[in-house]
Design an enzyme around this catalytic site. Structure first.
Site, mmCIF file in Angstrom:
data_model
loop_
_atom_site.group_PDB
_atom_site.id
_atom_site.type_symbol
_atom_site.label_atom_id
_atom_site.label_comp_id
_atom_site.label_asym_id
_atom_site.label_seq_id
_atom_site.Cartn_x
_atom_site.Cartn_y
_atom_site.Cartn_z
ATOM 1 N N SER A 53 136.080 110.851 65.731
ATOM 2 C CA SER A 53 135.439 110.683 64.425
ATOM 3 C C SER A 53 134.603 109.410 64.392
ATOM 4 C CB SER A 53 136.492 110.626 63.317
ATOM 5 O OG SER A 53 137.215 109.399 63.400
ATOM 6 N N LYS A 54 133.780 109.293 63.349
ATOM 7 C CA LYS A 54 132.979 108.085 63.153
ATOM 8 C C LYS A 54 133.883 106.861 63.029
ATOM 9 C CE LYS A 54 129.634 105.944 59.998
ATOM 10 N NZ LYS A 54 130.421 104.745 59.707
ATOM 11 N N ARG A 55 135.023 107.031 62.396
ATOM 12 C CA ARG A 55 135.952 105.915 62.215
ATOM 13 C C ARG A 55 136.415 105.368 63.559
ATOM 14 N NH1 ARG A 55 139.135 108.464 59.332
ATOM 15 N NH2 ARG A 55 138.165 108.021 57.326
ATOM 16 N N ASP A 110 133.556 103.260 64.883
ATOM 17 C CA ASP A 110 133.451 101.994 64.153
ATOM 18 C C ASP A 110 134.550 101.027 64.580
ATOM 19 O OD1 ASP A 110 131.302 103.023 62.791
ATOM 20 O OD2 ASP A 110 132.424 103.528 60.979
#
Length: 504
Positions: A261-263, A266
């Site tokens: 995921s993007k998380r 990040d």
């Protein structure tokens, strides 16, 4: 034999995840391998989730990757339009066709009533399923007399069209990756095919489009595998030839626990999108982070597929030649950020030094340094092996442009001896007497002097590096001093002796 025709059909609901790019890539490789056609179809029937700019982002991402679309919004083709919102007048007739056949029905249940049924079921430890077991108790054209439901339609009562799933029937179908699958219809619900807003759902729209566009193979993410039984039933209801299906494995987090995921990106400092996403909650992209498209594609191709050999580096043409659906993994593939960097490092080494120098020159200009491209090209040749990205060259070369402002204390403690200042002062004179200040001449002269004097080679050279660079880093010392020149070299020796002498 039917020509291979595949499609990549994303929804413009935000930035394109690298899992979506991999789906596009596998479709492209399969089409290219089989001399087929790849279509880009934008599936924007969900107007609530539509995001401005997403469609353009998708097309730019594919272009950057080198995935060449044969038919699409920009390319045209004989099977358009290639945007579903431009095709919305097509779908209603097919929904009506299913109703007339008895394989679909009108449902007038309000969202609030369905939410209450779901909540009540959950309170009792059950899951509400709108299927043959309950449909006769709800507000639809099966439970109500014909005159009554027709009157509801005439009065403008909102309704959806649902597929009428058989109650207890085994559906047999095949997936090219997962083999033969059997599902009992008793576990399935009556999916909505046509919404109250006059738009089809994915289930109807994509299937109608695939049929009309003569798609031969549907290669898509495994999140659609639970919907495949419905799609098989829809093909049967329409009496259409069914394409072959292949459902791709998930891209997993680096620890293998769950979908990437993007998380995750990040948190761990890597992108999960091909390009920078500038809207709303922004997200970094592989292009802007300095990855080459070749490295990105090579890395992505091997996440879920292997060629059956030890080969890891492939051009796009080589990938197409080697690609086969049979060698796609069934299980999810763990994403490795370090492996992505490894690919980029490889492709950076293959690039022409002049091209890299031209990119690096822009960084230097922003810092106020202006150098001849030929000189920078030589510099790139000295440090290229040490970096994976052009953006990292500065931190490997700063001392070529700026004399050290400080000196590594650990190196001073280890390398700076009482005799070091006098030895470096002698070295300065040796260097000052050299006429042709190139790496070969300076190295031969300095090493001959060290040998003649009986000095320790390592001790002199480590101290020399310290005053020139400021630390124990950098390429060959004689390449460094040749690049910065005699005058700057002597200045740095003087400055180092002065400053370090006071600290030691």
């Amino acid at each position: 034999m039917q020509r291979v025709r595949v499609r990549f059909a994303p929804s413009p609901t935000g930035p394109l995840h690298i899992g979506g790019v991999r789906t596009a890539l596998y479709n492209y490789l399969f089409a290219k391998k089989n001399e087929g056609v790849i279509i880009l179809r934008i599936e924007d029937t969900d107007q609530v989730r539509f995001v401005e700019g997403a469609e353009e982002y998708i097309m730019e991402s594919l272009k950057w990757c080198g995935i060449k679309i044969d038919e699409g919004i920009m390319e045209g083709g004989d099977f358009g339009p290639y945007r579903q919102s431009d095709r919305k007048d097509i779908y209603r007739q097919y929904a009506d066709m299913l109703v007339e056949k008895g394989d679909a029905y009108y449902a007038f249940d309000t969202p609030e009533h369905l939410d209450k049924l779901r909540t009540d079921a959950e309170k009792n430890g059950h899951t509400f399923i709108y299927n043959a077991a309950v449909r006769k108790k709800l507000r639809n054209s099966i439970s109500k007399p014909e005159a009554e439901w027709k009157n509801l339609i005439q009065k403008g009562e909102p309704y959806v069209i649902r597929y009428k799933m058989p109650m207890n029937e085994e559906i047999h179908f095949d997936d090219m990756i997962r083999g033969h699958i059997v599902v009992n219809t008793g576990t399935l619900d009556d999916k909505v095919l046509f919404k109250a807003d006059g738009m089809p759902t994915y289930h109807l729209a994509h299937l109608v489009d695939d049929h009309l566009m003569e798609i031969s193979h549907v290669i898509r993410g495994e999140e659609w595998l639970p919907s495949l039984p419905l799609h098989v039933m829809l093909y049967r209801s329409f009496g259409w030839r069914m394409p072959l299906f292949a459902h791709l494995p998930l891209l997993l987090k680096p620890d293998g626990k769950g979908k990437l995921s993007k998380r995750d990106g990040d948190r761990m400092g890597f992108p999960v999108f091909p390009l920078y996403w500038p809207y709303g909650e922004t997200a970094k992209g592989y292009r802007e982070e300095g990855y080459s498209p070749e490295a990105f594609v090579n890395m992505l191709a091997l996440l879920g597929w292997n060629p059956g050999t030890e080969q890891e580096i492939f051009s796009m043409d080589e990938l197409a030649d080697a690609f086969s659906i049979e060698r796609i993994h069934k299980s999810g593939s763990r994403f490795d950020p370090e492996k992505a960097k490894w690919f980029n490092h490889h492709y950076l080494q293959c690039r022409d030094n002049k091209q890299i120098a031209m990119e690096f020159r822009e960084q230097l200009r922003a810092k106020g340094f202006h150098h001849d491209i030929v000189q920078l090209e030589k510099l790139i040749g000295l440090v290229k092996e040490r970096v994976s990205f052009v953006k990292d060259i500065w931190q490997e070369t700063d001392f070529f442009f700026i004399a050290p402002a400080s000196y590594d204390k650990e190196v001073i403690k280890k390398r700076w001896k009482p005799e070091t200042p006098s030895q470096l002062t002698e070295l300065k004179s040796v260097l000052d007497d050299i006429g042709e200040f190139n790496p070969e001449v300076t190295e031969q002269t300095v090493k001959s002097w060290i040998e003649e004097k009986g000095y320790n080679l390592g001790a002199v050279m480590n101290a020399f590096r310290l005053v020139i660079v400021g630390a124990s880093r950098g390429p060959h010392m004689f390449d460094i001093i040749s690049w910065i020149g005699k005058e700057e070299t002597i200045k740095r020796i003087d400055r180092g002796i002065s400053i370090i002498g006071d600290q030691a």
